[in-house]
Design a protein around this motif. Structure first.
Motif, PDB file in Angstrom:
ATOM      1  N   ASN A  36       0.825  -1.211   0.000  1.00 38.01           N
ATOM      2  CA  ASN A  36       0.000   0.000   0.000  1.00 38.01           C
ATOM      3  C   ASN A  36       0.865   1.270   0.000  1.00 38.01           C
ATOM      4  O   ASN A  36       0.713   2.153   0.844  1.00 38.01           O
ATOM      5  N   LEU A  37       1.790   1.322  -0.963  1.00 40.77           N
ATOM      6  CA  LEU A  37       2.730   2.429  -1.077  1.00 40.77           C
ATOM      7  C   LEU A  37       2.625   3.066  -2.460  1.00 40.77           C
ATOM      8  O   LEU A  37       2.150   2.433  -3.404  1.00 40.77           O
ATOM      9  N   SER A  38       3.103   4.286  -2.593  1.00 35.63           N
ATOM     10  CA  SER A  38       3.103   4.993  -3.870  1.00 35.63           C
ATOM     11  C   SER A  38       4.169   4.402  -4.797  1.00 35.63           C
ATOM     12  O   SER A  38       5.352   4.344  -4.443  1.00 35.63           O
ATOM     13  N   GLU A  39       3.742   3.995  -5.978  1.00 34.59           N
ATOM     14  CA  GLU A  39       4.671   3.419  -6.946  1.00 34.59           C
ATOM     15  C   GLU A  39       5.719   4.449  -7.381  1.00 34.59           C
ATOM     16  O   GLU A  39       6.904   4.130  -7.489  1.00 34.59           O
ATOM     17  N   ASN A  40       5.295   5.690  -7.595  1.00 39.26           N
ATOM     18  CA  ASN A  40       6.234   6.741  -8.013  1.00 39.26           C
ATOM     19  C   ASN A  40       7.283   7.010  -6.941  1.00 39.26           C
ATOM     20  O   ASN A  40       8.455   7.213  -7.244  1.00 39.26           O
ATOM     21  N   TYR A  41       6.847   7.020  -5.702  1.00 40.09           N
ATOM     22  CA  TYR A  41       7.782   7.265  -4.602  1.00 40.09           C
ATOM     23  C   TYR A  41       8.765   6.099  -4.471  1.00 40.09           C
ATOM     24  O   TYR A  41       9.966   6.302  -4.270  1.00 40.09           O
ATOM     25  N   LEU A  42       8.260   4.876  -4.616  1.00 39.56           N
ATOM     26  CA  LEU A  42       9.136   3.704  -4.540  1.00 39.56           C
ATOM     27  C   LEU A  42      10.191   3.728  -5.633  1.00 39.56           C
ATOM     28  O   LEU A  42      11.322   3.292  -5.410  1.00 39.56           O
ATOM     29  N   GLU A  43       9.830   4.237  -6.793  1.00 44.13           N
ATOM     30  CA  GLU A  43      10.793   4.337  -7.884  1.00 44.13           C
ATOM     31  C   GLU A  43      12.020   5.142  -7.462  1.00 44.13           C
ATOM     32  O   GLU A  43      13.159   4.756  -7.722  1.00 44.13           O
ATOM     33  N   GLN A  44      11.779   6.247  -6.782  1.00 46.71           N
ATOM     34  CA  GLN A  44      12.872   7.087  -6.302  1.00 46.71           C
ATOM     35  C   GLN A  44      13.704   6.353  -5.248  1.00 46.71           C
ATOM     36  O   GLN A  44      14.939   6.391  -5.273  1.00 46.71           O
ATOM     37  N   LEU A  45      13.031   5.678  -4.337  1.00 48.65           N
ATOM     38  CA  LEU A  45      13.744   4.956  -3.281  1.00 48.65           C
ATOM     39  C   LEU A  45      14.571   3.816  -3.866  1.00 48.65           C
ATOM     40  O   LEU A  45      15.717   3.591  -3.457  1.00 48.65           O
TER      41      LEU A  45
END
Length: 141
Positions: A36-45
């Motif tokens: 349940n996390l943001s895909e765009n944010y995970l991309e950066q991480l």
């Protein structure tokens, strides 16, 4: 000291990769959905985690992400430091910090050092394998 969303989300995502490691490369979308996390944010991480040698990426239709090492070789400390930097309650005890004019008479500096050492000891003692085992125990209850 409070962790930012970088550290919290990154740890959740790395845990998801660890429990799915036998499934081959895992698409970012699936990791984001499961945790349940943001895909765009995970991309950066994941760009940071990959740069720091904790993840591998596989391109293509069957692509996704894999742990760069076995879960028993990746600690919570590795992940948090990659995303958050050094874990410290005060900047004055970080390597390379400028010397404080009160350093020689500062009573609190030793407190900050003890807190940092305790935090490091804990996060460096927990691996992704430990988290998988804890998860399995929770499922049994």
């Amino acid at each position: 000291m409070k962790l930012s969303t970088k550290g919290r989300y990154g740890l959740k995502a790395m845990f998801q990769l660890a429990i799915s490691q036998d499934d081959g490369p895992i698409p970012l979308k699936r990791i984001a959905e499961k945790q349940n996390l943001s895909e765009n944010y995970l991309e950066q991480l994941f760009a940071t985690l990959r740069k720091d040698g904790l993840l591998n990426s596989v391109r293509g239709a069957q692509g996704g992400y894999l742990l760069a090492r076995p879960p028993e070789e990746i600690t919570v400390g590795n992940i948090l430091r990659s995303l958050e930097g050094e874990l410290s309650p005060s900047d004055c005890i970080l390597e390379g910090s400028t010397e404080c004019e009160r350093e020689t008479i500062c009573v609190t500096k030793n407190v900050w050092i003890k807190i940092k050492d305790s935090i490091d000891e804990v996060v460096d003692s927990i691996t992704l394998r430990d988290m998988i085992e804890d998860n399995n125990k929770l499922k049994k209850n």
